[in-house]
Design a protein around this motif. Structure first.
Motif, PDB file in Angstrom:
ATOM      1  N   THR A  72       0.828  -1.206   0.000  1.00 53.46           N
ATOM      2  CA  THR A  72       0.000   0.000   0.000  1.00 53.46           C
ATOM      3  C   THR A  72       0.861   1.254   0.000  1.00 53.46           C
ATOM      4  OG1 THR A  72      -1.768  -1.152   1.177  1.00 53.46           O
ATOM      5  CG2 THR A  72      -1.803   1.253   1.231  1.00 53.46           C
ATOM      6  N   ARG A  73       1.865   1.273   0.846  1.00 51.96           N
ATOM      7  CA  ARG A  73       2.743   2.452   0.906  1.00 51.96           C
ATOM      8  C   ARG A  73       3.528   2.639  -0.384  1.00 51.96           C
ATOM      9  NH1 ARG A  73       6.805   3.359   4.441  1.00 51.96           N
ATOM     10  NH2 ARG A  73       7.252   1.184   4.981  1.00 51.96           N
ATOM     11  N   ALA A  74       3.814   1.536  -1.080  1.00 53.80           N
ATOM     12  CA  ALA A  74       4.591   1.624  -2.317  1.00 53.80           C
ATOM     13  C   ALA A  74       3.871   2.454  -3.382  1.00 53.80           C
ATOM     14  CB  ALA A  74       4.865   0.219  -2.857  1.00 53.80           C
ATOM     15  N   LEU A  81      12.312   5.459  -1.766  1.00 52.15           N
ATOM     16  CA  LEU A  81      11.280   4.489  -1.400  1.00 52.15           C
ATOM     17  C   LEU A  81      10.356   4.158  -2.571  1.00 52.15           C
ATOM     18  CD1 LEU A  81      10.259   5.694   2.179  1.00 52.15           C
ATOM     19  CD2 LEU A  81      11.805   3.826   1.537  1.00 52.15           C
ATOM     20  N   ARG A  82      10.334   5.021  -3.570  1.00 54.20           N
ATOM     21  CA  ARG A  82       9.494   4.756  -4.730  1.00 54.20           C
ATOM     22  C   ARG A  82       9.933   3.478  -5.439  1.00 54.20           C
ATOM     23  NH1 ARG A  82       8.195   9.226  -9.492  1.00 54.20           N
ATOM     24  NH2 ARG A  82       6.593   7.990 -10.569  1.00 54.20           N
ATOM     25  N   THR A  83      11.230   3.188  -5.348  1.00 53.02           N
ATOM     26  CA  THR A  83      11.761   1.947  -5.918  1.00 53.02           C
ATOM     27  C   THR A  83      11.852   0.849  -4.878  1.00 53.02           C
ATOM     28  OG1 THR A  83      13.046   3.165  -7.558  1.00 53.02           O
ATOM     29  CG2 THR A  83      13.736   0.900  -7.090  1.00 53.02           C
ATOM     30  N   LEU A  84      12.291   1.217  -3.672  1.00 53.44           N
ATOM     31  CA  LEU A  84      12.578   0.214  -2.643  1.00 53.44           C
ATOM     32  C   LEU A  84      11.320  -0.476  -2.120  1.00 53.44           C
ATOM     33  CD1 LEU A  84      15.327   2.095  -0.608  1.00 53.44           C
ATOM     34  CD2 LEU A  84      15.638   0.143  -2.150  1.00 53.44           C
ATOM     35  N   ALA A 116       8.007  -5.227  -1.082  1.00 54.59           N
ATOM     36  CA  ALA A 116       6.686  -5.869  -1.061  1.00 54.59           C
ATOM     37  C   ALA A 116       6.678  -7.096  -1.965  1.00 54.59           C
ATOM     38  CB  ALA A 116       5.612  -4.871  -1.494  1.00 54.59           C
ATOM     39  N   GLU A 117       7.236  -6.967  -3.151  1.00 54.57           N
ATOM     40  CA  GLU A 117       7.253  -8.091  -4.091  1.00 54.57           C
ATOM     41  C   GLU A 117       8.127  -9.225  -3.571  1.00 54.57           C
ATOM     42  OE1 GLU A 117       6.122 -10.359  -7.209  1.00 54.57           O
ATOM     43  OE2 GLU A 117       5.309  -8.415  -6.570  1.00 54.57           O
ATOM     44  N   VAL A 125      26.937   4.220  -0.428  1.00 54.19           N
ATOM     45  CA  VAL A 125      26.515   2.908  -0.922  1.00 54.19           C
ATOM     46  C   VAL A 125      25.007   2.958  -1.185  1.00 54.19           C
ATOM     47  CG1 VAL A 125      26.281   0.462  -0.372  1.00 54.19           C
ATOM     48  CG2 VAL A 125      28.331   1.712   0.336  1.00 54.19           C
ATOM     49  N   PRO A 126      24.556   2.596  -2.380  1.00 49.16           N
ATOM     50  CA  PRO A 126      23.120   2.622  -2.672  1.00 49.16           C
ATOM     51  C   PRO A 126      22.343   1.740  -1.699  1.00 49.16           C
ATOM     52  CG  PRO A 126      24.383   2.333  -4.689  1.00 49.16           C
ATOM     53  CD  PRO A 126      25.355   2.185  -3.558  1.00 49.16           C
ATOM     54  N   ILE A 127      21.191   2.221  -1.272  1.00 47.03           N
ATOM     55  CA  ILE A 127      20.367   1.467  -0.335  1.00 47.03           C
ATOM     56  C   ILE A 127      19.737   0.287  -1.081  1.00 47.03           C
ATOM     57  CG2 ILE A 127      18.366   1.541   1.181  1.00 47.03           C
ATOM     58  CD1 ILE A 127      18.898   4.541   1.500  1.00 47.03           C
ATOM     59  N   PRO A 128      19.941  -0.939  -0.613  1.00 48.28           N
ATOM     60  CA  PRO A 128      19.359  -2.104  -1.300  1.00 48.28           C
ATOM     61  C   PRO A 128      17.947  -2.383  -0.810  1.00 48.28           C
ATOM     62  CG  PRO A 128      20.752  -2.832   0.493  1.00 48.28           C
ATOM     63  CD  PRO A 128      20.800  -1.331   0.506  1.00 48.28           C
TER      64      PRO A 128
END
Length: 311
Positions: A62-64, A71-74, A79-80, A283-286
């Motif tokens: 829902t938040r995604a 967060l738009r990508t993360l 969730a997936e 470092v990019p957030i994974p």
């Protein structure tokens, strides 16, 4: 960090479990069983872990939909990833879709946190690394989430089995050794950040010595530097590599703390700390801290004798 009302962790989980059960009453998932339904024999209701992880999935999904920035990508990837993991242990698409459909928009962040915490406490061991990584990701998502995670936080205690903490301690010692080199060789503009890295790793090492009941007998005298660290760019690369391998090392501990879920929660805290340090160095957030493709994870520095490279 602002003060918040204290609520014991157990009380929060018990209260939230009741609320989550009400939300997901229709989801008769059987996570640990594959037995067919038999006439006249009622099927069991969903376990607390099933309820919790379904609720966490619904909240993340829902938040995604309205997320911004990183967060738009993360959030969609998290969730997936959780959905795929739950389907892998027998949760149906219908159950997952129901959980998503019945989640409030926007979902209360406190409920998502309690759902993840309860999932970490009770999930099958096969889901423990992913759930622990999601907990760490949640802790580092924002200042608001970090504050919410602090509500009812319990003081660290001795682990029921100290052995799983030993690899984490060894990884931290290697990282701390590399961090001293980063401090000595970093550009003046990065010196404060490098010192913060040393301080944070020193605090982790102190706690891990206690958790692992370590007497120092197996501590390496030094390590061989496995990459150049002469220019400012090389020193920054060393800091990033060091912290990337540390998050991977911490995530590996989850598979060994199935019998002590309080220890698993502490590992999530260690992982969150390492991930925060890594982000400070660019470092990019994974999507799932510590669970990147192991084929790309660098090896830890090799222990050496007294003649090892020094700062």
């Amino acid at each position: 960090m602002p003060e918040m009302p204290h609520l014991s962790r157990r009380a929060a989980l018990v209260a939230a479990a009741g609320g989550l059960t009400a939300v997901l009453t229709g989801c008769g998932v059987r996570l640990d069983e594959n037995a067919p339904a038999l006439p006249f024999i009622p099927t069991r209701g969903p376990s607390s872990a099933e309820i919790a992880l379904l609720a966490a999935y619904g909240s993340l999904a829902t938040r995604a939909e309205s997320a911004t920035g990183d967060l738009r990508t993360l959030l969609p990837e998290r969730a997936e990833g959780l959905r795929h993991a739950l389907e892998g242990v027998g949760v149906t698409a219908a159950d997952l879709d129901t959980a998503r459909r019945e989640t409030a928009n926007p979902p209360p962040l406190g409920e998502e946190i309690v759902a993840l915490r309860l999932g970490l406490s009770d999930c099958p061991i096969g889901l423990l690394p992913l759930t622990g990584s999601l907990v760490a990701a949640s802790m580092t998502e924002s200042e608001e989430m970090m504050t919410l995670w602090s509500v009812g936080a319990e003081e660290p205690r001795e682990w029921s089995d100290p052995a799983p903490a030993k690899p984490a301690l060894q990884a931290t010692r290697a990282a701390l050794w590399a961090a001293t080199i980063v401090v000595a060789r970093s550009a003046p503009a990065d010196r404060e950040l490098a010192q913060q890295m040393v301080t944070a790793l020193s605090e982790l090492q102190t706690r891990q010595i206690t958790a692992s009941a370590d007497d120092g007998a197996d501590a390496a005298l030094g390590y061989s530097l496995d990459q150049p660290a002469s220019t400012p760019e090389e020193v920054t690369a060393l800091a990033r590599t060091t912290l990337e391998r540390l998050t991977a090392s911490y995530a590996q501990v989850f598979s060994h703390v199935d019998a002590d879920r309080t220890a698993a929660f502490e590992v999530s805290n260690w992982l969150a700390s390492a991930q925060q340090l890594a982000a400070q160095w660019g470092v990019p957030i994974p999507p799932f801290p510590g669970l990147a493709d192991p084929a790309t994870a660098p090896d830890e520095p090799s222990p050496t004798g007294p003649s090892s490279t020094s700062p």
